[in-house]
Design an enzyme around this catalytic site. Structure first.
Site, PDB file in Angstrom:
ATOM      1  N   THR A 126       0.793  -1.607   0.039  1.00  0.00           N
ATOM      2  CA  THR A 126      -0.368   0.094  -0.170  1.00  0.00           C
ATOM      3  C   THR A 126       1.130   1.256   0.119  1.00  0.00           C
ATOM      4  O   THR A 126       1.973   0.880   0.897  1.00  0.00           O
ATOM      5  CB  THR A 126      -1.040  -0.019   0.928  1.00  0.00           C
ATOM      6  OG1 THR A 126      -1.929  -0.797   0.982  1.00  0.00           O
ATOM      7  CG2 THR A 126      -2.001   1.063   1.306  1.00  0.00           C
ATOM      8  N   ILE A 157       1.588  -0.211   6.820  1.00  0.00           N
ATOM      9  CA  ILE A 157       2.771  -1.270   6.779  1.00  0.00           C
ATOM     10  C   ILE A 157       2.589  -2.347   8.125  1.00  0.00           C
ATOM     11  O   ILE A 157       3.359  -1.104   8.635  1.00  0.00           O
ATOM     12  CB  ILE A 157       3.331  -1.093   6.162  1.00  0.00           C
ATOM     13  CG1 ILE A 157       3.437  -0.713   4.654  1.00  0.00           C
ATOM     14  CG2 ILE A 157       4.568  -2.264   5.860  1.00  0.00           C
ATOM     15  CD1 ILE A 157       2.458  -1.101   3.287  1.00  0.00           C
ATOM     16  N   SER A 158       1.850  -2.496   8.559  1.00  0.00           N
ATOM     17  CA  SER A 158       1.910  -3.546   9.465  1.00  0.00           C
ATOM     18  C   SER A 158       3.655  -3.523   9.521  1.00  0.00           C
ATOM     19  O   SER A 158       4.089  -4.419   9.265  1.00  0.00           O
ATOM     20  CB  SER A 158       1.138  -4.808  10.051  1.00  0.00           C
ATOM     21  OG  SER A 158      -0.586  -4.632   9.558  1.00  0.00           O
ATOM     22  N   ARG A 268     -26.006  -9.605  34.741  1.00  0.00           N
ATOM     23  CA  ARG A 268     -27.256  -8.328  34.407  1.00  0.00           C
ATOM     24  C   ARG A 268     -28.168  -8.205  33.722  1.00  0.00           C
ATOM     25  O   ARG A 268     -28.975  -8.793  33.129  1.00  0.00           O
ATOM     26  CB  ARG A 268     -26.383  -7.237  33.206  1.00  0.00           C
ATOM     27  CG  ARG A 268     -27.534  -5.742  33.199  1.00  0.00           C
ATOM     28  CD  ARG A 268     -26.280  -4.584  33.737  1.00  0.00           C
ATOM     29  NE  ARG A 268     -27.591  -3.651  33.702  1.00  0.00           N
ATOM     30  CZ  ARG A 268     -27.051  -3.060  34.214  1.00  0.00           C
ATOM     31  NH1 ARG A 268     -26.274  -2.772  35.361  1.00  0.00           N
ATOM     32  NH2 ARG A 268     -27.813  -1.423  34.310  1.00  0.00           N
ATOM     33  N   GLN A 279     -35.394 -11.584  24.874  1.00  0.00           N
ATOM     34  CA  GLN A 279     -35.645 -12.101  23.349  1.00  0.00           C
ATOM     35  C   GLN A 279     -34.640 -11.238  22.078  1.00  0.00           C
ATOM     36  O   GLN A 279     -33.982 -11.524  21.746  1.00  0.00           O
ATOM     37  CB  GLN A 279     -36.571 -12.977  22.821  1.00  0.00           C
ATOM     38  CG  GLN A 279     -37.526 -13.780  23.738  1.00  0.00           C
ATOM     39  CD  GLN A 279     -38.959 -14.188  22.418  1.00  0.00           C
ATOM     40  OE1 GLN A 279     -39.273 -13.561  21.816  1.00  0.00           O
ATOM     41  NE2 GLN A 279     -39.296 -15.268  23.304  1.00  0.00           N
ATOM     42  N   GLU A 363      -6.670  -5.596   3.172  1.00  0.00           N
ATOM     43  CA  GLU A 363      -6.465  -7.118   2.100  1.00  0.00           C
ATOM     44  C   GLU A 363      -7.928  -7.283   1.608  1.00  0.00           C
ATOM     45  O   GLU A 363      -8.795  -8.447   1.347  1.00  0.00           O
ATOM     46  CB  GLU A 363      -6.536  -8.070   3.084  1.00  0.00           C
ATOM     47  CG  GLU A 363      -5.008  -7.934   4.425  1.00  0.00           C
ATOM     48  CD  GLU A 363      -4.226 -10.033   4.471  1.00  0.00           C
ATOM     49  OE1 GLU A 363      -4.003 -10.308   3.497  1.00  0.00           O
ATOM     50  OE2 GLU A 363      -2.883  -9.070   5.309  1.00  0.00           O
TER      51      GLU A 363
HETATM   52  C1  LIG Z   1      -4.730  -1.572  10.250  1.00  0.00           C
HETATM   53  C2  LIG Z   1      -4.089  -1.348   8.611  1.00  0.00           C
HETATM   54  C3  LIG Z   1      -2.805  -2.436   8.465  1.00  0.00           C
HETATM   55  C4  LIG Z   1      -2.717  -2.329   7.324  1.00  0.00           C
HETATM   56  N1  LIG Z   1      -1.575  -3.381   6.888  1.00  0.00           N
HETATM   57  C5  LIG Z   1      -1.082  -3.158   5.909  1.00  0.00           C
HETATM   58  C6  LIG Z   1       0.484  -4.103   5.818  1.00  0.00           C
HETATM   59  O1  LIG Z   1       0.400  -4.706   6.267  1.00  0.00           O
HETATM   60  N2  LIG Z   1       0.664  -4.430   4.264  1.00  0.00           N
HETATM   61  C7  LIG Z   1      -0.080  -3.143   3.194  1.00  0.00           C
HETATM   62  O2  LIG Z   1       0.344  -3.563   1.410  1.00  0.00           O
HETATM   63  N3  LIG Z   1      -1.419  -2.415   3.282  1.00  0.00           N
HETATM   64  C8  LIG Z   1      -1.685  -2.787   4.873  1.00  0.00           C
HETATM   65  N4  LIG Z   1      -2.822  -1.742   5.255  1.00  0.00           N
HETATM   66  C9  LIG Z   1      -3.688  -0.970   4.388  1.00  0.00           C
HETATM   67  C10 LIG Z   1      -4.769  -1.377   3.571  1.00  0.00           C
HETATM   68  O3  LIG Z   1      -4.557  -3.001   2.518  1.00  0.00           O
HETATM   69  C11 LIG Z   1      -5.753  -1.130   2.690  1.00  0.00           C
HETATM   70  O4  LIG Z   1      -5.788   0.444   3.074  1.00  0.00           O
HETATM   71  C12 LIG Z   1      -7.039  -1.260   1.255  1.00  0.00           C
HETATM   72  O5  LIG Z   1      -6.253  -2.278   0.969  1.00  0.00           O
HETATM   73  C13 LIG Z   1      -7.428  -0.182   1.414  1.00  0.00           C
HETATM   74  O6  LIG Z   1      -6.506   0.364   0.674  1.00  0.00           O
HETATM   75  P1  LIG Z   1      -7.439   2.449   1.132  1.00  0.00           P
HETATM   76  O7  LIG Z   1      -6.838   2.215   2.663  1.00  0.00           O
HETATM   77  O8  LIG Z   1      -5.813   2.969  -0.275  1.00  0.00           O
HETATM   78  O9  LIG Z   1      -8.132   2.205   0.149  1.00  0.00           O
HETATM   79  P2  LIG Z   1      -8.843   3.174  -1.265  1.00  0.00           P
HETATM   80  O10 LIG Z   1      -8.341   2.089  -2.243  1.00  0.00           O
HETATM   81  O11 LIG Z   1      -8.776   4.390  -1.519  1.00  0.00           O
HETATM   82  O12 LIG Z   1     -10.631   3.028  -0.998  1.00  0.00           O
HETATM   83  C14 LIG Z   1     -11.139   3.940  -0.476  1.00  0.00           C
HETATM   84  C15 LIG Z   1     -12.692   3.776  -0.579  1.00  0.00           C
HETATM   85  O13 LIG Z   1     -13.141   2.988  -1.804  1.00  0.00           O
HETATM   86  C16 LIG Z   1     -13.604   1.682  -2.268  1.00  0.00           C
HETATM   87  N5  LIG Z   1     -13.333   1.173  -3.336  1.00  0.00           N
HETATM   88  C17 LIG Z   1     -12.171   1.765  -3.968  1.00  0.00           C
HETATM   89  N6  LIG Z   1     -12.145   1.130  -5.404  1.00  0.00           N
HETATM   90  C18 LIG Z   1     -13.732   0.984  -5.358  1.00  0.00           C
HETATM   91  C19 LIG Z   1     -14.051  -0.300  -6.398  1.00  0.00           C
HETATM   92  N7  LIG Z   1     -13.533  -0.105  -7.620  1.00  0.00           N
HETATM   93  N8  LIG Z   1     -15.591   0.153  -5.825  1.00  0.00           N
HETATM   94  C20 LIG Z   1     -16.265  -0.079  -5.061  1.00  0.00           C
HETATM   95  N9  LIG Z   1     -15.708   0.468  -4.047  1.00  0.00           N
HETATM   96  C21 LIG Z   1     -14.276   0.681  -3.987  1.00  0.00           C
HETATM   97  C22 LIG Z   1     -13.300   1.172  -0.622  1.00  0.00           C
HETATM   98  O14 LIG Z   1     -14.094   0.007  -1.018  1.00  0.00           O
HETATM   99  C23 LIG Z   1     -13.040   2.345   0.740  1.00  0.00           C
HETATM  100  O15 LIG Z   1     -14.434   2.118   1.142  1.00  0.00           O
HETATM  101  C24 LIG Z   1      -3.198  -1.527   6.511  1.00  0.00           C
HETATM  102  C25 LIG Z   1      -4.255  -1.120   6.507  1.00  0.00           C
HETATM  103  C26 LIG Z   1      -4.541  -0.864   8.369  1.00  0.00           C
HETATM  104  C27 LIG Z   1      -5.809   0.383   8.344  1.00  0.00           C
END
Ligand SMILES: Cc1cc2nc3c(=O)[nH]c(=O)nc-3n(C[C@H](O)[C@H](O)[C@H](O)COP(=O)(O)OP(=O)(O)OC[C@H]3O[C@@H](n4cnc5c(N)ncnc54)[C@H](O)[C@@H]3O)c2cc1C
Length: 395
Positions: A126, A157-158, A268, A279, A363
């Protein structure tokens, strides 16, 4: 079809559960509140053979099957998402990728110490302008004699400040689109590498997440993983394994939500009876149980396909999507069941709710997995054979 865990898997489950109860539960509220990633946990996990549980013994691992990795992740996330995330990136995204795509020399140099837990691995895909849209990465790797020179930046990046080894994705030829991305094994100690933690996270505060910077970082040609231009495929196949661990962890998160909620339901009382007798509260408990059982079946099916050496991108995506959504819902309901006390860190459920959000994002977001599943059903997406498969589990 056999839905029973083996004796060895049951023993593993008991071992990790005990470890979590002894080493994580007593400290996790403090670590989470103060944003502490306790690095001391890693050598203890390594001593139990948990950092390379499904890596063959000849490569330094414990030689168990891929569902053993799921069990480790389930039990760890019952304690906290931070330590499951560490195993996800180290074992799922890094070690298993080296096992699948690495040369014998790379396995010798990097996989063996990692599977033993002597060195920690992470996964850097990322970037600030590229998450779901992997082809939008801007990091470049230019060949210069016996080296590639990497420039660029990664984010989210974790284990960014903890890992010694990273699998880094960069363009070797931007003109080829995603066919121009390559994967490299990079060491923290090399000149031109730096990292910085991300502060102010909603959840996984007991975990380490941050940014990486590459400033004319020289990587030896022998650290190219796979072939030039194979990086996109390597990244996607790595995610088949990372997503599997995220899904398994979500099962553990639902277990934790259930445990806390069952106890509270019995303790509780309102309107003259335990809240578990109402329920509408039972409905929330029943949804958690359904989510737990369905998610676990999806995870173990994906694990069994891995054991057999079969492609499992579709099944793993479904497991990851459903399990993380169920876990997020379970955590929301767990807070609801606890009423105002659920809104306080006196109980663990507020942490579960905060932690349950990132797995719905990383992921592959919920939306990306929804699209993938629809495309498989509509036959717009088909998985092509890979040059190198994850080896089947060799009993
Ligand atoms: C705690 C944490 C740990 C992480 N660790 C790692 C790691 O170790 N290594 C690594 O490489 N990355 C890591 N990540 C990054 C993570 O994989 C990305 O945040 C993720 O892939 C989403 O990318 P983005 O945040 O850029 O969101 P974006 O891609 O910018 O997306 C933003 C929004 O738009 C939506 N969207 C995007 N494209 C589409 C589409 N085609 N159709 C519909 N909706 C869409 C998405 O679903 C989301 O809701 C980590 C993230 C977090 C929060």
């Amino acid at each position: 079809m056999d839905f029973e865990l083996s004796e060895e898997q049951k023993m593993l489950q008991r071992t990790v559960r005990q470890f979590v109860d002894d080493e994580i539960m007593p400290h996790i509220a403090h670590w989470d509140r103060n944003g502490i990633f306790d690095e001391g946990i890693i050598p203890k996990l390594a001593a139990l053979g948990l950092m390379g549980v499904c890596i063959p013994e000849k490569y330094g691992g414990s030689g168990m099957d891929y569902n053993a990795l799921a069990i480790v992740c389930e039990e760890l996330e019952r304690g906290d998402t931070a330590f499951r995330t560490a195993v996800s990136v180290h074992t799922g995204l890094n070690c298993m990728t080296l096992l699948q795509w690495g040369s014998e020399a790379q396995k010798e140099k990097y996989l063996i110490p990692q599977a033993k837990g002597d060195k920690i691995g992470a996964f850097a895909l990322t970037e600030p302008n590229a998450g779901s849209d992997v082809a939008a990465i801007e990091t470049s790797a230019k060949k210069d004699g016996q080296h590639y020179v990497i420039n660029g930046q990664k984010t989210w990046i974790s284990l960014s400040d903890v890992a010694e080894h990273f699998i880094v994705f960069a363009y070797t030829d931007k003109s080829k689109g995603h066919h121009g991305i390559s994967a490299f094994i990079v060491e923290r100690e090399w000149e031109g590498f730096s990292s910085k933690s991300i502060k102010g996270k909603l959840g996984i505060r007991a975990g380490n997440t941050g940014e990486l910077f590459f400033d004319n970082l020289k990587v030896l040609v022998e650290n190219l993983l796979g072939e030039e231009g194979e990086g996109f495929k390597i990244a996607m196949s790595a995610l088949d394994n990372g997503r599997f661990t995220v899904a398994a962890g979500a099962v553990g998160q639902i277990m934790a939500c259930l445990e806390a909620s069952i106890a509270y339901c019995k303790e509780r009382e309102t309107f003259g009876k335990a809240i578990g007798q109402h329920q509408l509260v039972q409905q929330m408990i029943a949804k958690m149980e359904a989510g737990l059982q369905m998610s676990r079946l999806l995870v173990y099916r994906a694990g069994e396909l891995k054991n057999q050496g079969k492609r499992n991108t579709r099944e793993t995506s479904l497991a990851k999507w459903q399990a993380t959504d169920f876990a997020n819902q379970a955590a929301d309901d767990a807070v609801q069941i606890h009423g105002a006390y659920g809104f306080s860190d006196e109980y663990p459920v507020e942490r579960y709710l905060r932690n349950s959000k990132a797995p719905v994002i990383y992921e592959g977001t919920r939306e990306i997995h929804t699209i993938m599943q629809a495309e498989y059903v509509l036959e717009y997406r088909k998985d092509k054979p890979l040059n190198k498969m994850l080896p089947a589990w060799d009993e």
